[in-house]
Design an enzyme around this catalytic site. Structure first.
Site, PDB file in Angstrom:
ATOM      1  N   ARG A   1       7.783   9.370  -3.521  1.00 39.95           N
ATOM      2  CA  ARG A   1       7.033   8.198  -3.076  1.00 39.95           C
ATOM      3  C   ARG A   1       5.972   8.642  -2.084  1.00 39.95           C
ATOM      4  NH1 ARG A   1       8.601   5.628  -6.818  1.00 39.95           N
ATOM      5  NH2 ARG A   1       9.846   3.727  -6.785  1.00 39.95           N
TER       6      ARG A   1
ATOM      7  N   HIS B   1       0.692   8.247 -10.787  1.00 45.84           N
ATOM      8  CA  HIS B   1       2.116   7.858 -10.843  1.00 45.84           C
ATOM      9  C   HIS B   1       2.616   7.793 -12.292  1.00 45.84           C
ATOM     10  CE1 HIS B   1       5.510   5.365  -8.745  1.00 45.84           C
ATOM     11  NE2 HIS B   1       5.982   6.110  -9.723  1.00 45.84           N
TER      12      HIS B   1
ATOM     13  N   GLU C   1      -0.895   3.294  -3.323  1.00 45.12           N
ATOM     14  CA  GLU C   1      -1.327   3.339  -4.715  1.00 45.12           C
ATOM     15  C   GLU C   1      -1.425   1.924  -5.307  1.00 45.12           C
ATOM     16  OE1 GLU C   1       2.005   5.905  -5.934  1.00 45.12           O
ATOM     17  OE2 GLU C   1       2.701   4.244  -7.192  1.00 45.12           O
TER      18      GLU C   1
HETATM   19  C1  8YV Z   1       8.255   3.901 -12.626  1.00 46.24           C
HETATM   20  C2  8YV Z   1       9.287   4.694 -10.452  1.00 46.24           C
HETATM   21  O1  8YV Z   1       7.182   4.555 -13.174  1.00 46.24           O
HETATM   22  O2  8YV Z   1      11.521   4.947 -11.111  1.00 46.24           O
HETATM   23  C3  8YV Z   1      10.745   4.600 -10.241  1.00 46.24           C
HETATM   24  O3  8YV Z   1      11.134   4.158  -9.158  1.00 46.24           O
HETATM   25  O4  8YV Z   1       8.527   4.626  -9.557  1.00 46.24           O
HETATM   26  C4  8YV Z   1       8.771   4.976 -11.782  1.00 46.24           C
HETATM   27  O5  8YV Z   1       9.651   5.621 -12.617  1.00 46.24           O
HETATM   28  C5  8YV Z   1       7.753   2.641 -12.150  1.00 46.24           C
HETATM   29  O6  8YV Z   1       8.735   1.851 -11.621  1.00 46.24           O
HETATM   30  C6  8YV Z   1       7.087   1.895 -13.310  1.00 46.24           C
HETATM   31  O7  8YV Z   1       5.981   1.330 -12.913  1.00 46.24           O
END
Ligand code: 8YV
Length: 316
Positions: free
Chosen positions: A235, A282, A264
């Site tokens: 993150r 991301h 982001e």
């Molecule tokens: C996803 C993520 O891409 O798993 C997570 O927490 O940040 C990512 O795998 C995201 O949630 C999809 O937009």
């Protein structure tokens, strides 16, 4: 066709089409992101909502949850729960289910991809060929990866998957996590600074919890060797971004590869001017196969909740 007996779910942010279609087939779906006046919408319909679907990066605010008195579950499309107030959901007895296990490989693959691409200057090499520069001169030399020391911050499933891959490159693995994992024969570092100071590559695979906010700061960059690279697939909130910018501009570290950012999709423009940073939007879990598996996992978690079965990806 919607019937009155279909459970009502609130979708906080858009998800991929296959999941939208599957949700529409089984539930009455309110799409919060399509509402122009979300306050008015929640006033009118909040009381009907039985479950929430959201993405890991988006989560759902406590303000919204407070307007959903009947909501008993949050199904997360992802594994990150940093954008959910877990102490509040615990207090309310709201279950939280994630897409456990299905994206580990992809995130670890991307971590290795970023590590290799940044240090071996793959994007610059591609640009070099396409712009005809190769006809005139030789490209600059890059940094060797194999046999180097890889530091991993956060040795959960994703951290361990990165370590397994890195061992294929004959890398020595060091890690820091809250607790030493006795099942691993990798070197555990008691604190982040000792990990940073011994790593040729430092990969962040820890959660974006409040206690981890900004822990990759100027002192960590100072601790890292000058030739070291930073890779973040966790993150953006873990990194003090202005401090990273300065460290890259002043070559305190060799470079960075970032899939995630503090605010982001906004990325500070100052990064764009730098040759020693690789930027991605991301995409660690963004493959066709994994996003399909994540969609299925969200559907399975919801179906289990509504039929009173154990939720496969339950975290609380
Ligand atoms: C996803 C993520 O891409 O798993 C997570 O927490 O940040 C990512 O795998 C995201 O949630 C999809 O937009």
């Amino acid at each position: 066709m919607h019937t009155n007996t279909q459970p009502v779910i609130l979708l906080i942010a858009p998800v991929m089409d296959v999941l939208q279609t599957s949700l529409d087939a089984s539930y009455r779906v309110f799409r919060l992101y399509e509402q122009t006046d979300t306050t008015e919408f929640l006033n009118r319909h909040g009381g009907e909502v039985q479950a929430v679907v959201t993405r890991g990066d988006t989560g759902v605010s406590r303000d919204i949850l407070e307007q959903l008195p009947q909501a008993g579950m949050i199904a997360v499309f992802g594994v990150g729960t940093d954008a959910i107030d877990l102490s509040y959901t615990r207090e309310r007895g709201i279950h939280v289910g994630i897409t456990a296990g299905v994206l580990t490989d992809d995130v670890a693959d991307l971590a290795m991809g970023l590590l290799l691409a940044a240090s071996r200057r793959l994007c610059q090499g591609d640009h070099f060929v396409r712009t005809g520069q190769w006809e005139k001169t030789a490209p600059p030399l890059a940094t060797k990866v194999s046999t180097k020391r890889l530091g991993i911050l956060g040795m959960g499933n994703i951290g361990q998957a990165i370590a397994r891959r890195a061992k294929g490159f004959d890398m020595t693995i060091l890690y820091h996590s809250r607790q030493r994992n006795d099942a691993l024969d990798d070197q555990w570092c008691e604190d982040l600074h000792s990990l940073a100071s011994q790593s040729d590559f430092l990969v962040i695979a820890a959660s974006g919890s409040a206690e981890n906010s900004g822990i990759i700061n100027a002192a960590v960059f100072e601790a890292m060797p000058e030739h070291a690279w930073l890779i973040n697939v966790a993150r953006g909130s873990l990194i003090d971004e202005p401090a990273l910018l300065r460290a890259l501009q002043e070559k305190v570290i060799a470079g960075a590869a970032l899939d995630v950012f503090e605010h982001e999709p906004h990325v500070p423009e100052a990064f764009f001017a730098l040759d020693n940073v690789l930027l991605q939007p991301h995409v660690a879990s963004a493959t066709v196969e994994t996003r399909q598996a994540m969609s299925q996992s969200v559907s399975d978690n919801l179906a289990a909740y509504f039929s009173g079965r154990a939720i496969p990806g339950l975290i609380q």
